[in-house]
Design a protein around this motif. Sequence first.
Motif, PDB file in Angstrom:
ATOM      1  N   LEU A  13       0.834  -1.207   0.000  1.00 18.61           N
ATOM      2  CA  LEU A  13       0.000   0.000   0.000  1.00 18.61           C
ATOM      3  C   LEU A  13       0.865   1.252   0.000  1.00 18.61           C
ATOM      4  CD1 LEU A  13      -2.683   1.470   0.161  1.00 18.61           C
ATOM      5  CD2 LEU A  13      -2.691   1.097   2.645  1.00 18.61           C
ATOM      6  N   LEU A  14       1.911   1.282   0.819  1.00 18.64           N
ATOM      7  CA  LEU A  14       2.789   2.454   0.870  1.00 18.64           C
ATOM      8  C   LEU A  14       3.443   2.698  -0.489  1.00 18.64           C
ATOM      9  CD1 LEU A  14       4.135   4.692   2.526  1.00 18.64           C
ATOM     10  CD2 LEU A  14       5.938   3.064   3.128  1.00 18.64           C
ATOM     11  N   LEU A  15       3.942   1.641  -1.114  1.00 18.61           N
ATOM     12  CA  LEU A  15       4.585   1.779  -2.427  1.00 18.61           C
ATOM     13  C   LEU A  15       3.584   2.245  -3.478  1.00 18.61           C
ATOM     14  CD1 LEU A  15       6.896  -1.372  -2.442  1.00 18.61           C
ATOM     15  CD2 LEU A  15       7.633   1.012  -2.411  1.00 18.61           C
ATOM     16  N   ALA A  16       2.376   1.690  -3.444  1.00 13.84           N
ATOM     17  CA  ALA A  16       1.365   2.067  -4.430  1.00 13.84           C
ATOM     18  C   ALA A  16       0.953   3.526  -4.259  1.00 13.84           C
ATOM     19  CB  ALA A  16       0.142   1.147  -4.305  1.00 13.84           C
ATOM     20  N   ALA A  17       0.785   3.963  -3.007  1.00 19.14           N
ATOM     21  CA  ALA A  17       0.402   5.347  -2.749  1.00 19.14           C
ATOM     22  C   ALA A  17       1.520   6.303  -3.170  1.00 19.14           C
ATOM     23  CB  ALA A  17       0.064   5.532  -1.271  1.00 19.14           C
ATOM     24  N   HIS A  18       2.757   5.917  -2.902  1.00 14.86           N
ATOM     25  CA  HIS A  18       3.898   6.743  -3.281  1.00 14.86           C
ATOM     26  C   HIS A  18       4.023   6.842  -4.794  1.00 14.86           C
ATOM     27  CE1 HIS A  18       8.308   7.336  -4.091  1.00 14.86           C
ATOM     28  NE2 HIS A  18       8.090   8.325  -3.243  1.00 14.86           N
ATOM     29  N   ALA A  19       3.718   5.753  -5.495  1.00 19.61           N
ATOM     30  CA  ALA A  19       3.872   5.721  -6.945  1.00 19.61           C
ATOM     31  C   ALA A  19       2.906   6.664  -7.656  1.00 19.61           C
ATOM     32  CB  ALA A  19       3.679   4.296  -7.461  1.00 19.61           C
ATOM     33  N   THR A  20       1.752   6.956  -7.043  1.00 25.11           N
ATOM     34  CA  THR A  20       0.779   7.839  -7.697  1.00 25.11           C
ATOM     35  C   THR A  20       1.257   9.289  -7.721  1.00 25.11           C
ATOM     36  OG1 THR A  20      -0.459   8.359  -5.671  1.00 25.11           O
ATOM     37  CG2 THR A  20      -1.085   6.355  -6.881  1.00 25.11           C
ATOM     38  N   LEU A  47      -0.563   2.411   8.933  1.00 24.66           N
ATOM     39  CA  LEU A  47       0.498   3.277   8.406  1.00 24.66           C
ATOM     40  C   LEU A  47       0.499   4.628   9.112  1.00 24.66           C
ATOM     41  CD1 LEU A  47       0.261   2.495   4.572  1.00 24.66           C
ATOM     42  CD2 LEU A  47       2.073   1.803   6.154  1.00 24.66           C
ATOM     43  N   ILE A  48      -0.679   5.101   9.511  1.00 24.19           N
ATOM     44  CA  ILE A  48      -0.767   6.348  10.283  1.00 24.19           C
ATOM     45  C   ILE A  48      -0.047   6.188  11.618  1.00 24.19           C
ATOM     46  CG2 ILE A  48      -2.341   7.881  11.540  1.00 24.19           C
ATOM     47  CD1 ILE A  48      -4.386   7.415   9.312  1.00 24.19           C
ATOM     48  N   GLU A  49      -0.292   5.046  12.287  1.00 26.28           N
ATOM     49  CA  GLU A  49       0.348   4.788  13.584  1.00 26.28           C
ATOM     50  C   GLU A  49       1.867   4.722  13.441  1.00 26.28           C
ATOM     51  OE1 GLU A  49      -1.346   1.230  15.118  1.00 26.28           O
ATOM     52  OE2 GLU A  49      -3.364   2.082  15.370  1.00 26.28           O
ATOM     53  N   LEU A  50       2.346   4.287  12.285  1.00 28.19           N
ATOM     54  CA  LEU A  50       3.789   4.214  12.040  1.00 28.19           C
ATOM     55  C   LEU A  50       4.366   5.549  11.584  1.00 28.19           C
ATOM     56  CD1 LEU A  50       3.891   0.772  10.162  1.00 28.19           C
ATOM     57  CD2 LEU A  50       4.755   1.234  12.469  1.00 28.19           C
ATOM     58  N   GLY A  51       3.506   6.541  11.390  1.00 25.96           N
ATOM     59  CA  GLY A  51       3.965   7.858  10.963  1.00 25.96           C
ATOM     60  C   GLY A  51       4.305   7.921   9.493  1.00 25.96           C
ATOM     61  N   LEU A  52       3.746   7.011   8.693  1.00 28.38           N
ATOM     62  CA  LEU A  52       4.097   6.929   7.270  1.00 28.38           C
ATOM     63  C   LEU A  52       3.018   7.513   6.356  1.00 28.38           C
ATOM     64  CD1 LEU A  52       5.612   3.327   7.238  1.00 28.38           C
ATOM     65  CD2 LEU A  52       6.811   5.521   7.494  1.00 28.38           C
ATOM     66  N   VAL A  53       1.825   7.763   6.909  1.00 33.22           N
ATOM     67  CA  VAL A  53       0.713   8.322   6.131  1.00 33.22           C
ATOM     68  C   VAL A  53       0.100   9.464   6.917  1.00 33.22           C
ATOM     69  CG1 VAL A  53      -1.649   7.859   5.363  1.00 33.22           C
ATOM     70  CG2 VAL A  53       0.175   6.276   4.760  1.00 33.22           C
ATOM     71  N   GLU A  54      -0.268  10.537   6.191  1.00 35.45           N
ATOM     72  CA  GLU A  54      -0.856  11.717   6.826  1.00 35.45           C
ATOM     73  C   GLU A  54      -2.226  11.394   7.403  1.00 35.45           C
ATOM     74  OE1 GLU A  54       0.584  14.432   7.308  1.00 35.45           O
ATOM     75  OE2 GLU A  54       2.155  14.683   5.807  1.00 35.45           O
ATOM     76  N   PRO A  55      -2.472  11.690   8.688  1.00 29.02           N
ATOM     77  CA  PRO A  55      -3.777  11.379   9.293  1.00 29.02           C
ATOM     78  C   PRO A  55      -4.915  12.241   8.750  1.00 29.02           C
ATOM     79  CG  PRO A  55      -2.389  12.568  10.847  1.00 29.02           C
ATOM     80  CD  PRO A  55      -1.520  12.219   9.680  1.00 29.02           C
ATOM     81  N   GLU A  56      -4.626  13.515   8.402  1.00 31.56           N
ATOM     82  CA  GLU A  56      -5.697  14.397   7.948  1.00 31.56           C
ATOM     83  C   GLU A  56      -6.287  13.911   6.627  1.00 31.56           C
ATOM     84  OE1 GLU A  56      -2.697  15.390   8.772  1.00 31.56           O
ATOM     85  OE2 GLU A  56      -2.997  16.463  10.668  1.00 31.56           O
ATOM     86  N   GLN A  57      -5.411  13.642   5.646  1.00 31.96           N
ATOM     87  CA  GLN A  57      -5.900  13.181   4.358  1.00 31.96           C
ATOM     88  C   GLN A  57      -6.540  11.807   4.469  1.00 31.96           C
ATOM     89  OE1 GLN A  57      -3.057  14.774   4.702  1.00 31.96           O
ATOM     90  NE2 GLN A  57      -2.968  16.392   3.138  1.00 31.96           N
ATOM     91  N   SER A  58      -6.003  10.992   5.384  1.00 39.52           N
ATOM     92  CA  SER A  58      -6.537   9.652   5.539  1.00 39.52           C
ATOM     93  C   SER A  58      -7.953   9.697   6.091  1.00 39.52           C
ATOM     94  CB  SER A  58      -5.632   8.831   6.456  1.00 39.52           C
ATOM     95  OG  SER A  58      -4.349   8.698   5.886  1.00 39.52           O
ATOM     96  N   GLN A  59      -8.228  10.686   6.942  1.00 36.76           N
ATOM     97  CA  GLN A  59      -9.585  10.842   7.456  1.00 36.76           C
ATOM     98  C   GLN A  59     -10.532  11.245   6.333  1.00 36.76           C
ATOM     99  OE1 GLN A  59      -9.154  13.635  10.664  1.00 36.76           O
ATOM    100  NE2 GLN A  59      -8.080  12.187  11.991  1.00 36.76           N
ATOM    101  N   ALA A  60      -9.967  11.834   5.283  1.00 37.70           N
ATOM    102  CA  ALA A  60     -10.762  12.217   4.113  1.00 37.70           C
ATOM    103  C   ALA A  60     -10.756  11.093   3.074  1.00 37.70           C
ATOM    104  CB  ALA A  60     -10.204  13.503   3.496  1.00 37.70           C
ATOM    105  N   GLN A  61     -10.430   9.869   3.528  1.00 35.28           N
ATOM    106  CA  GLN A  61     -10.424   8.683   2.669  1.00 35.28           C
ATOM    107  C   GLN A  61      -9.364   8.756   1.572  1.00 35.28           C
ATOM    108  OE1 GLN A  61     -12.791   5.797   3.216  1.00 35.28           O
ATOM    109  NE2 GLN A  61     -12.403   6.947   5.075  1.00 35.28           N
ATOM    110  N   GLU A  62      -8.232   9.431   1.872  1.00 35.91           N
ATOM    111  CA  GLU A  62      -7.093   9.484   0.954  1.00 35.91           C
ATOM    112  C   GLU A  62      -5.887   8.842   1.633  1.00 35.91           C
ATOM    113  OE1 GLU A  62      -8.046  13.543  -1.600  1.00 35.91           O
ATOM    114  OE2 GLU A  62      -6.663  13.633   0.100  1.00 35.91           O
ATOM    115  N   VAL A  63      -4.986   8.304   0.828  1.00 37.40           N
ATOM    116  CA  VAL A  63      -3.775   7.666   1.351  1.00 37.40           C
ATOM    117  C   VAL A  63      -2.577   8.480   0.877  1.00 37.40           C
ATOM    118  CG1 VAL A  63      -2.492   5.511   1.559  1.00 37.40           C
ATOM    119  CG2 VAL A  63      -4.951   5.442   1.103  1.00 37.40           C
ATOM    120  N   VAL A  64      -2.130   9.394   1.732  1.00 37.69           N
ATOM    121  CA  VAL A  64      -1.068  10.324   1.356  1.00 37.69           C
ATOM    122  C   VAL A  64       0.149  10.102   2.253  1.00 37.69           C
ATOM    123  CG1 VAL A  64      -0.430  12.751   1.038  1.00 37.69           C
ATOM    124  CG2 VAL A  64      -2.810  12.010   0.673  1.00 37.69           C
TER     125      VAL A  64
END
Length: 297
Positions: A13-20, A47-64
């Motif tokens: 998931l992290l690699l796929a999100a980064h690739a976009t 990934l949020i708990e690991l500090g690898l994805v932004e929590p704000e965008q993730s709450q908006a159903q985005e993986v940033v």
Amino acid sequence: MDHLAEVPELEQLLLAAHATGGHPTVTEMAEAIGLDVNHIVDLTNQLIELGLVEPEQSQAQEVVPTMRGQSLAAQLERSYIDGARRTEAIRRGVLDSFRQRPDGSSEDLAEAWPGRALRPAPSHDEIAEAYEFLRDRGLVKAQGTWQGVWLGVRLEASGRDALEGRHRLVTPQSATTIHDHSNHSQTFNQQGANIGAVSVGDRNTVSGAVTVEAQPLEQIRKALTEALTQVDQLPIDHQGTVREALEDAASVAESDTPRPGALRRLLQAASDAAGSAMGTAAGQSIVNLMNSAATLI
């Protein structure tokens, strides 16, 4: 880094999100990876708990990915090109191949690679190294080799356990661990041709194989041992990648008869991994140690 390796979907998931390079939604990620949306949401929270994805965008159903997530994803991408993740992916692909073709040779796999898509595609030498690694750890058993091609390979019970349990296929020990590499091979030479005949030993090899001489090999082992002691001095984001690369090189160097090409490639991979932390004293030191070790081969 280690946690991502233990949960492949997180890394995927992290690699796929980064690739976009943008703001992909969980729905888009579910379609890209082939997982359920609810599972993507759960992985995103991890990934949020690991500090690898932004929590704000993730709450908006985005993986940033965060800056740290982007940095780690870039390291992972490099590692799949020529590093520890690539080595493990090839070992995993060889093991997975027993699901579809239990009687395939190393040459068959090189011609039609069944594992994770890698760029560049795995070479026969890389696949042969994977067979050797799996054989040395009792996961597979081989009848022998013929002109470098592994033949008559079968999956052992421990290999089936590793296959079903998704066990990691990297060397868990440090470089200072001593292994028994007693050679029980029986090798026969055929007159008039440079062919090593397959024999009935626990380890069968092609005669005349080129290996690293004893004195340079000992120096390389010492360099790897020293480099491993410095990994904890690297920035935390770099430690996992560098340690894995060093341990993979150490696993080959610990053999009595390591292949020069394989060892040189893994030393270069370790140097490249540490190169991402060249701004630190430990990173510079590890790069210097690996480059010096490579010149001994």
